[in-house]
Design an enzyme around this catalytic site. Structure first.
Site, PDB file in Angstrom:
ATOM      1  N   LYS A 112      -0.857   8.904 -14.598  1.00  0.00           N
ATOM      2  CA  LYS A 112      -0.113   8.911 -15.807  1.00  0.00           C
ATOM      3  C   LYS A 112      -1.159   9.920 -17.092  1.00  0.00           C
ATOM      4  CE  LYS A 112       1.964   5.597 -14.149  1.00  0.00           C
ATOM      5  NZ  LYS A 112       1.971   4.390 -13.758  1.00  0.00           N
ATOM      6  N   LYS A 161      12.891  -2.423 -13.978  1.00  0.00           N
ATOM      7  CA  LYS A 161      12.136  -3.203 -14.676  1.00  0.00           C
ATOM      8  C   LYS A 161      12.745  -4.090 -16.197  1.00  0.00           C
ATOM      9  CE  LYS A 161       8.164  -4.231 -14.468  1.00  0.00           C
ATOM     10  NZ  LYS A 161       7.535  -4.742 -13.212  1.00  0.00           N
ATOM     11  N   PRO A 177      -0.398  19.761 -19.346  1.00  0.00           N
ATOM     12  CA  PRO A 177       0.819  19.322 -19.831  1.00  0.00           C
ATOM     13  C   PRO A 177       1.298  18.478 -20.639  1.00  0.00           C
ATOM     14  CG  PRO A 177       0.078  18.396 -16.877  1.00  0.00           C
ATOM     15  CD  PRO A 177      -0.682  18.520 -17.549  1.00  0.00           C
ATOM     16  N   ASP A 221       6.495  -3.172 -22.254  1.00  0.00           N
ATOM     17  CA  ASP A 221       7.193  -3.844 -23.164  1.00  0.00           C
ATOM     18  C   ASP A 221       8.478  -2.178 -23.310  1.00  0.00           C
ATOM     19  OD1 ASP A 221       5.780  -0.655 -22.678  1.00  0.00           O
ATOM     20  OD2 ASP A 221       4.839  -0.835 -24.960  1.00  0.00           O
ATOM     21  N   GLU A 222       9.049  -1.556 -22.331  1.00  0.00           N
ATOM     22  CA  GLU A 222       9.229  -0.127 -21.924  1.00  0.00           C
ATOM     23  C   GLU A 222      11.304  -0.771 -21.720  1.00  0.00           C
ATOM     24  OE1 GLU A 222       8.296   3.393 -19.465  1.00  0.00           O
ATOM     25  OE2 GLU A 222       6.399   3.165 -20.231  1.00  0.00           O
ATOM     26  N   LEU A 238       0.783  -1.387   0.105  1.00  0.00           N
ATOM     27  CA  LEU A 238       0.101  -0.355  -0.639  1.00  0.00           C
ATOM     28  C   LEU A 238       0.755   1.350   0.050  1.00  0.00           C
ATOM     29  CD1 LEU A 238      -2.921  -1.019   2.482  1.00  0.00           C
ATOM     30  CD2 LEU A 238      -2.770  -1.251  -0.357  1.00  0.00           C
ATOM     31  N   ASP A 265      10.098  19.112 -22.858  1.00  0.00           N
ATOM     32  CA  ASP A 265       9.621  17.386 -22.079  1.00  0.00           C
ATOM     33  C   ASP A 265      10.336  16.546 -21.394  1.00  0.00           C
ATOM     34  OD1 ASP A 265       9.154  15.548 -24.324  1.00  0.00           O
ATOM     35  OD2 ASP A 265      11.083  15.510 -25.864  1.00  0.00           O
ATOM     36  N   TYR A 273      13.269   3.453 -13.646  1.00  0.00           N
ATOM     37  CA  TYR A 273      11.831   2.882 -14.226  1.00  0.00           C
ATOM     38  C   TYR A 273      12.499   1.730 -15.185  1.00  0.00           C
ATOM     39  CZ  TYR A 273       7.212   0.500 -15.480  1.00  0.00           C
ATOM     40  OH  TYR A 273       6.764  -0.213 -15.616  1.00  0.00           O
TER      41      TYR A 273
HETATM   42  P1  NAD Z   1       0.521   0.880  -9.828  1.00  0.00           P
HETATM   43  O1  NAD Z   1       1.643   1.681  -9.747  1.00  0.00           O
HETATM   44  O2  NAD Z   1      -0.455   1.418 -10.261  1.00  0.00           O
HETATM   45  O3  NAD Z   1       0.561  -0.286  -8.811  1.00  0.00           O
HETATM   46  C1  NAD Z   1       1.485  -0.973  -8.173  1.00  0.00           C
HETATM   47  C2  NAD Z   1       1.014  -1.784  -7.061  1.00  0.00           C
HETATM   48  O4  NAD Z   1       2.212  -2.145  -6.018  1.00  0.00           O
HETATM   49  C3  NAD Z   1       0.914   0.186  -5.807  1.00  0.00           C
HETATM   50  O5  NAD Z   1      -0.565  -1.086  -5.207  1.00  0.00           O
HETATM   51  C4  NAD Z   1       1.820  -0.800  -4.771  1.00  0.00           C
HETATM   52  O6  NAD Z   1       1.156  -0.626  -3.631  1.00  0.00           O
HETATM   53  C5  NAD Z   1       2.203  -2.054  -4.782  1.00  0.00           C
HETATM   54  N1  NAD Z   1       3.301  -1.650  -4.205  1.00  0.00           N
HETATM   55  C6  NAD Z   1       5.019  -0.769  -4.037  1.00  0.00           C
HETATM   56  N2  NAD Z   1       5.856  -1.344  -3.989  1.00  0.00           N
HETATM   57  C7  NAD Z   1       5.210  -2.858  -3.408  1.00  0.00           C
HETATM   58  C8  NAD Z   1       6.104  -2.934  -1.999  1.00  0.00           C
HETATM   59  N3  NAD Z   1       7.904  -2.662  -2.512  1.00  0.00           N
HETATM   60  N4  NAD Z   1       5.848  -4.282  -1.773  1.00  0.00           N
HETATM   61  C9  NAD Z   1       4.116  -4.427  -2.329  1.00  0.00           C
HETATM   62  N5  NAD Z   1       3.629  -4.017  -2.605  1.00  0.00           N
HETATM   63  C10 NAD Z   1       4.520  -2.552  -3.299  1.00  0.00           C
HETATM   64  O7  NAD Z   1       1.087  -0.337 -11.755  1.00  0.00           O
HETATM   65  P2  NAD Z   1       0.234  -0.131 -12.533  1.00  0.00           P
HETATM   66  O8  NAD Z   1       0.444   0.331 -13.656  1.00  0.00           O
HETATM   67  O9  NAD Z   1      -0.552  -1.109 -11.965  1.00  0.00           O
HETATM   68  O10 NAD Z   1       1.721  -1.572 -13.225  1.00  0.00           O
HETATM   69  C11 NAD Z   1       1.659  -2.999 -11.698  1.00  0.00           C
HETATM   70  C12 NAD Z   1       2.328  -3.524 -12.709  1.00  0.00           C
HETATM   71  O11 NAD Z   1       2.334  -3.818 -14.377  1.00  0.00           O
HETATM   72  C13 NAD Z   1       3.784  -3.254 -12.630  1.00  0.00           C
HETATM   73  O12 NAD Z   1       4.866  -4.005 -12.173  1.00  0.00           O
HETATM   74  C14 NAD Z   1       4.503  -2.646 -13.535  1.00  0.00           C
HETATM   75  O13 NAD Z   1       5.408  -2.358 -13.691  1.00  0.00           O
HETATM   76  C15 NAD Z   1       3.812  -3.445 -15.025  1.00  0.00           C
HETATM   77  N6  NAD Z   1       3.026  -2.419 -16.329  1.00  0.00           N
HETATM   78  C16 NAD Z   1       2.452  -1.380 -16.049  1.00  0.00           C
HETATM   79  C17 NAD Z   1       1.586  -0.987 -17.348  1.00  0.00           C
HETATM   80  C18 NAD Z   1       0.985   0.205 -17.295  1.00  0.00           C
HETATM   81  O14 NAD Z   1       1.078   0.575 -18.654  1.00  0.00           O
HETATM   82  N7  NAD Z   1       0.179   0.520 -15.987  1.00  0.00           N
HETATM   83  C19 NAD Z   1       1.953  -1.806 -18.725  1.00  0.00           C
HETATM   84  C20 NAD Z   1       3.003  -2.594 -18.705  1.00  0.00           C
HETATM   85  C21 NAD Z   1       3.506  -3.113 -17.556  1.00  0.00           C
HETATM   86  P1  TYD Z   2       2.552   7.888 -18.987  1.00  0.00           P
HETATM   87  O1  TYD Z   2       1.401   7.407 -18.602  1.00  0.00           O
HETATM   88  O2  TYD Z   2       3.401   8.407 -17.826  1.00  0.00           O
HETATM   89  O3  TYD Z   2       2.911   6.812 -19.295  1.00  0.00           O
HETATM   90  P2  TYD Z   2       3.936   5.822 -20.198  1.00  0.00           P
HETATM   91  O4  TYD Z   2       5.361   6.903 -19.451  1.00  0.00           O
HETATM   92  O5  TYD Z   2       4.819   4.702 -19.061  1.00  0.00           O
HETATM   93  O6  TYD Z   2       4.250   5.325 -21.857  1.00  0.00           O
HETATM   94  O7  TYD Z   2       3.006   9.163 -20.307  1.00  0.00           O
HETATM   95  C1  TYD Z   2       2.407   8.399 -21.081  1.00  0.00           C
HETATM   96  C2  TYD Z   2       3.274   9.278 -22.790  1.00  0.00           C
HETATM   97  O8  TYD Z   2       2.222  10.415 -22.190  1.00  0.00           O
HETATM   98  C3  TYD Z   2       4.235   9.484 -22.569  1.00  0.00           C
HETATM   99  O9  TYD Z   2       4.814  10.044 -24.136  1.00  0.00           O
HETATM  100  C4  TYD Z   2       4.256  10.865 -21.716  1.00  0.00           C
HETATM  101  C5  TYD Z   2       3.052  11.690 -21.831  1.00  0.00           C
HETATM  102  N1  TYD Z   2       2.658  12.660 -20.867  1.00  0.00           N
HETATM  103  C6  TYD Z   2       2.671  14.067 -20.983  1.00  0.00           C
HETATM  104  O10 TYD Z   2       2.236  13.706 -22.551  1.00  0.00           O
HETATM  105  N2  TYD Z   2       1.287  14.920 -20.110  1.00  0.00           N
HETATM  106  C7  TYD Z   2       1.313  13.911 -19.047  1.00  0.00           C
HETATM  107  O11 TYD Z   2       1.539  15.119 -17.860  1.00  0.00           O
HETATM  108  C8  TYD Z   2       1.633  12.657 -18.497  1.00  0.00           C
HETATM  109  C9  TYD Z   2       2.196  12.257 -17.145  1.00  0.00           C
HETATM  110  C10 TYD Z   2       2.423  12.125 -19.473  1.00  0.00           C
END
Ligand code: NAD
Ligand code: TYD
Length: 375
Positions: A220, A185, A236, A133-134, A37, A311, A181
């Site tokens: 995000k 990963k 932004p 994918d990053e 959490l 940027d 990040y």
């Molecule tokens: P999120 O940031 O919304 O959630 C992360 C969760 O992990 C939270 O509930 C947080 O409390 C928990 N957490 C963080 N540190 C912790 C720790 N030390 N111990 C236990 N719990 C902990 O993330 P998300 O967007 O749901 O992403 C989940 C996973 O999917 C991540 O591994 C991320 O790299 C991967 N992922 C996300 C996306 C995306 O677009 N969001 C895309 C591809 C992969």
């Molecule tokens: P984000 O949701 O942070 O995901 P990721 O960086 O993991 O792809 O950002 C998505 C795209 O949007 C990325 O190219 C960065 C851009 N972005 C903005 O232009 N302004 C913002 O305030 C944020 C959070 C992201």
């Protein structure tokens, strides 16, 4: 119980959808949501399933090796679906240490616990690591002479898709992470493979594109911008808004995780994506139109909120996943068209202003910490 599964990060955005899917679909499984959490974890995401008999929440840090091992032994855990991570690129630029700690050391601690618990009997066990994918770095925006992007190009399956460049991320690509990040990963993915290759741990890794949908923390792009449009705050846009991301509805990712957890091959990597590339600025325009329409405003009247800002450092230009392998081998495909997914998503955030207010105020963390004290 037929299976006992730990889902880490189950209180986060994607994790909460995975927990909900598993708890509802598999009443015969015990689903243990292990989450620290952090600011991103929110048990309100799981209100609808928190009283189900096959669900249990455990507040724990994945870095707590002893705690994880004890829990695995007590609960006879035979599967781990690992989503817990620090997930926001902008935060990783400000504070890379936390990213290395959670994403690398935390994953290592889970791997060690799984190895210690399962060693000598890996039959039926599974350590499934969710990645991004990053890790592959950034793709170029090359395009055939004279053809304006997005244009149609071939994925490895031979199928044609709309794209902003001729190349996609395939599973055999070299890792080239750019942000702290993605570097963290990538490192965790390497550790997962090392534990398979060195100790025989039954692992699977998947790399997914950008997710969107309900319960995403409003730092995000998509939830932040919907909320800002509603409150008429500036949007932004980093750089020129030309960066391209490949978007997948979060429930489609959760379905893919279900398919792969049950049918994926040990030691394999699968890419998950929607063949759905968008320039940021185009998504932002869709968000403005949709939000305006759903709020009864004149469509497009909030276009002047667009504010170009400096940027992001090291901003990756283009992500595009080739998920042909997953379709070919396990039959998974995204189920939702982007227009439909965006409409559902905007509607959800507009209908759930309380959720947004809570997660931005931080009150929810105190509330749930008290609620779960001593459980
Ligand atoms: P999120 O940031 O919304 O959630 C992360 C969760 O992990 C939270 O509930 C947080 O409390 C928990 N957490 C963080 N540190 C912790 C720790 N030390 N111990 C236990 N719990 C902990 O993330 P998300 O967007 O749901 O992403 C989940 C996973 O999917 C991540 O591994 C991320 O790299 C991967 N992922 C996300 C996306 C995306 O677009 N969001 C895309 C591809 C992969
Ligand atoms: P984000 O949701 O942070 O995901 P990721 O960086 O993991 O792809 O950002 C998505 C795209 O949007 C990325 O190219 C960065 C851009 N972005 C903005 O232009 N302004 C913002 O305030 C944020 C959070 C992201």
């Amino acid at each position: 119980m037929k299976r006992s599964i730990i889902i880490t990060g189950g209180a986060g955005f994607i994790g909460s959808h995975v927990v909900r899917l598993f708890v509802n679909k598999y009443p015969e499984y015990k689903i243990i949501n292990l989450d620290k959490l952090t600011y991103a974890g929110n048990l309100a995401n799981l209100k609808d399933i928190e009283d189900k008999p096959n669900y249990k929440f455990v507040k724990m840090d994945i870095c707590d090796f002893e705690g994880v091992l004890k829990l695995m032994q007590e609960e006879h855990v035979d599967g781990i679906i690992h989503l817990a991570a620090e997930s926001h690129v902008d935060r990783s630029i400000k504070d890379p240490f936390t990213f290395a700690q959670t994403n690398v050391m935390g994953t290592l601690s889970l791997l060690q616990a799984a190895k210690a618990c399962w060693e000598g009997n890996y039959e039926g066990k599974r350590f499934y690591h969710i990645s991004t994918d990053e890790v592959y770095g950034a793709l170029e925006m090359t395009h055939p002479e004279g053809i304006e992007p997005p244009f149609t190009t071939k994925a490895s399956s031979g199928e044609h898709h709309l794209a902003y460049g001729e190349k996609f991320f395939t599973e055999d690509l070299k890792y080239q992470p750019h942000s702290p990040y993605s570097a963290a990963k990538a490192s965790s993915d390497h550790f997962v493979r090392a534990f398979h290759d060195t100790f025989g741990l039954p692992t699977i890794v998947t790399n997914c594109s950008n997710n969107y949908g309900p319960y995403q923390f409003p730092e995000k792009l998509i939830p932040l911008f919907i909320n800002n449009i509603r409150h008429r705050k500036p949007l932004p846009v980093y750089g020129k808004g030309e960066n391209v991301r490949d978007w997948l509805y979060v429930e489609d990712h959760a379905r893919a995780i279900d398919t792969i957890f049950h049918n994926g091959k040990i030691a394999e990597t699968y890419n998950i994506g929607g063949f759905n590339e968008w320039k940021n600025i185009d998504i932002i325009k869709v968000l403005i139109h949709t939000t305006d329409r759903l709020l009864g405003r004149k469509e497009g009247e909030d276009m002047d909120l667009i504010t170009y800002v400096t940027d992001r450092a090291g901003h990756d230009l283009r992500y595009a996943i080739d998920s042909s392998k997953l379709k070919r081998e396990l039959g998974w495909e995204p189920s939702l068209q982007f227009e439909e997914g965006i409409e559902k998503t905007v509607r959800w955030y507009l209908d759930n202003q309380d959720w947004l207010d809570n997660v931005t105020s931080g009150d929810y963390q105190k509330y749930y910490e008290n609620m779960y004290k001593g459980r």
